[in-house]
Design an enzyme around this catalytic site. Sequence first.
Site, PDB file in Angstrom:
ATOM      1  N   ARG A  48       0.874  -1.186   0.000  1.00 41.36           N
ATOM      2  CA  ARG A  48       0.000   0.000   0.000  1.00 41.36           C
ATOM      3  C   ARG A  48       0.902   1.224   0.000  1.00 41.36           C
ATOM      4  NH1 ARG A  48      -1.075   2.590   4.678  1.00 41.36           N
ATOM      5  NH2 ARG A  48      -1.279   0.795   6.053  1.00 41.36           N
ATOM      6  N   HIS A  92      -3.378   4.398   5.021  1.00 41.74           N
ATOM      7  CA  HIS A  92      -4.440   3.393   5.158  1.00 41.74           C
ATOM      8  C   HIS A  92      -5.770   3.963   4.652  1.00 41.74           C
ATOM      9  CE1 HIS A  92      -7.009   0.296   6.783  1.00 41.74           C
ATOM     10  NE2 HIS A  92      -7.671   1.210   7.449  1.00 41.74           N
ATOM     11  N   TYR A 138       4.325   5.322  11.283  1.00 35.15           N
ATOM     12  CA  TYR A 138       4.705   3.939  11.585  1.00 35.15           C
ATOM     13  C   TYR A 138       5.536   3.242  10.502  1.00 35.15           C
ATOM     14  CZ  TYR A 138       0.281   3.230   9.008  1.00 35.15           C
ATOM     15  OH  TYR A 138      -0.720   3.276   8.070  1.00 35.15           O
TER      16      TYR A 138
HETATM   17  C1  LIG Z   1     -13.845  -6.477  12.350  1.00 30.68           C
HETATM   18  C2  LIG Z   1     -13.048  -5.224  12.248  1.00 30.68           C
HETATM   19  N1  LIG Z   1     -12.015  -5.007  13.098  1.00 30.68           N
HETATM   20  C3  LIG Z   1     -11.265  -3.878  12.989  1.00 30.68           C
HETATM   21  C4  LIG Z   1     -11.572  -2.927  12.057  1.00 30.68           C
HETATM   22  C5  LIG Z   1     -10.714  -1.673  11.925  1.00 30.68           C
HETATM   23  N2  LIG Z   1      -9.885  -1.831  10.712  1.00 30.68           N
HETATM   24  C6  LIG Z   1     -10.245  -1.281   9.547  1.00 30.68           C
HETATM   25  S1  LIG Z   1      -9.178  -1.662   8.325  1.00 30.68           S
HETATM   26  C7  LIG Z   1      -8.193  -2.557   9.357  1.00 30.68           C
HETATM   27  C8  LIG Z   1      -6.938  -3.220   8.868  1.00 30.68           C
HETATM   28  C9  LIG Z   1      -7.175  -4.106   7.708  1.00 30.68           C
HETATM   29  O1  LIG Z   1      -5.952  -4.586   7.224  1.00 30.68           O
HETATM   30  P1  LIG Z   1      -5.863  -5.533   5.976  1.00 30.68           P
HETATM   31  O2  LIG Z   1      -6.853  -6.637   6.108  1.00 30.68           O
HETATM   32  O3  LIG Z   1      -4.449  -5.894   5.791  1.00 30.68           O
HETATM   33  O4  LIG Z   1      -6.389  -4.610   4.763  1.00 30.68           O
HETATM   34  P2  LIG Z   1      -5.718  -3.266   4.193  1.00 30.68           P
HETATM   35  O5  LIG Z   1      -6.329  -2.131   4.974  1.00 30.68           O
HETATM   36  O6  LIG Z   1      -4.257  -3.347   4.382  1.00 30.68           O
HETATM   37  O7  LIG Z   1      -6.133  -3.204   2.772  1.00 30.68           O
HETATM   38  C10 LIG Z   1      -8.711  -2.543  10.650  1.00 30.68           C
HETATM   39  C11 LIG Z   1      -8.100  -3.228  11.804  1.00 30.68           C
HETATM   40  C12 LIG Z   1     -12.671  -3.182  11.209  1.00 30.68           C
HETATM   41  N3  LIG Z   1     -13.013  -2.312  10.246  1.00 30.68           N
HETATM   42  N4  LIG Z   1     -13.380  -4.330  11.308  1.00 30.68           N
END
Ligand SMILES: Cc1ncc(C[n+]2csc(CCOP(=O)(O)OP(=O)(O)O)c2C)c(N)n1
Length: 353
Positions: free
Chosen positions: A257, A261, A270
């Site tokens: 990415r 985020h 970070y």
């Molecule tokens: C069930 C849940 N837990 C926590 C969150 C908060 N949250 C949103 S995105 C994220 C990280 C997701 O990481 P990844 O699966 O690697 O996807 P990326 O954002 O890197 O595309 C988190 C913890 C959420 N939206 N839903």
Amino acid sequence: MPRKTLATFRVSSLSILDAAGKVDPNLDPKLPAKTLQQMYSLMVLARVFDDKAIALQRQGRIGTYAPVKGQEACQVPSALQLTKGDWLFPAFREAAATIAFGIPPERLLQYWGGDEQGSKCAADKNLFPVSIPVGSHMLHAVGASWAAKLRKEKAIALTYFGDGATSEGDFHEAMNFAGVFKTPTIFLCQNNQWAISVPRERQTAAASLAQKAIAYGIPGMQVDGNDMLAVYVATKEAIARARAGEGPTLIECFTYRIGDHTTSDDATRYRTNKEVASWKKKDPIDRVRTYLSANNMWDENQEKQLQLNTAAQLDKIVQAYETFPKPKINDMFDYLYAQPTQELVQQKQELTS
Ligand SMILES: Cc1ncc(C[n+]2csc(CCOP(=O)(O)OP(=O)(O)O)c2C)c(N)n1
Ligand SMILES: [Mg+2]
């Protein structure tokens, strides 16, 4: 009883088009120039759309947005191969896949602008809404593809999720179900190395995410997610298997990415600039342009024309978004449940009195 080997496993990794734009001749799928150019153009559109969406958020013209920059090659070559009747289950970072699937990009802006009508599933496109709860949509993808199988339809489901999502119970439940019932599901994990501020090594001690397929008895492989051709080939194989009734596949796209985020994040808190710079050198779009140019499939004129056309297209997209009728305040109360709860009735009164 002596110890004996019950099973042995191997996890493979596929790379065809390298960061310098060179294709491995033994693995080259030899796609027609038109297909390569189409994928390149869609990746360019997704990139400029992404930059525009961030600018619109900064100007207060849409709400929070999750940028896809750097992950275009995971999404365009995979979503583009879906056909009529197939299902696409995105997470929240799938602008490129959604555009490649044929959804008008202004619908994405409408969704991120806070209007749920942007998620309306077009009659001829089985696109599910953005899934903000991490990982929950993988179960829906298994359900939809299982239903298609029971109805003896040829449709398959493709679901996108991140490295972080593989730590959710939903991922394991979905994979287990898919393995047992041999559902025509493609699990496309975009391992972009980060789940907000949590690095990949804090998600799992496993050497790859692809190997998680082994536990569920389904094929899994890692591919260079910045390599349009590797993603194309891996998805093509997975689709063929799914349509032939051979069940699901897990594809781990190893990518990065490049942006924050979301527009609410500041990734400089970070990650190091050095890390980001090293991934920028592996840009998925630059390498395709280099490859196409070196092989007489693209020239400066075509590039200039594409940039002009894409900019004009983007203006029209933004214009279309801004002419959608705005949702009414009452909509969020009126359309949540068939029968509103007492709390909602009260909240609506408070807001509108
Ligand atoms: C069930 C849940 N837990 C926590 C969150 C908060 N949250 C949103 S995105 C994220 C990280 C997701 O990481 P990844 O699966 O690697 O996807 P990326 O954002 O890197 O595309 C988190 C913890 C959420 N939206 N839903
Ligand atoms: Mg991630």
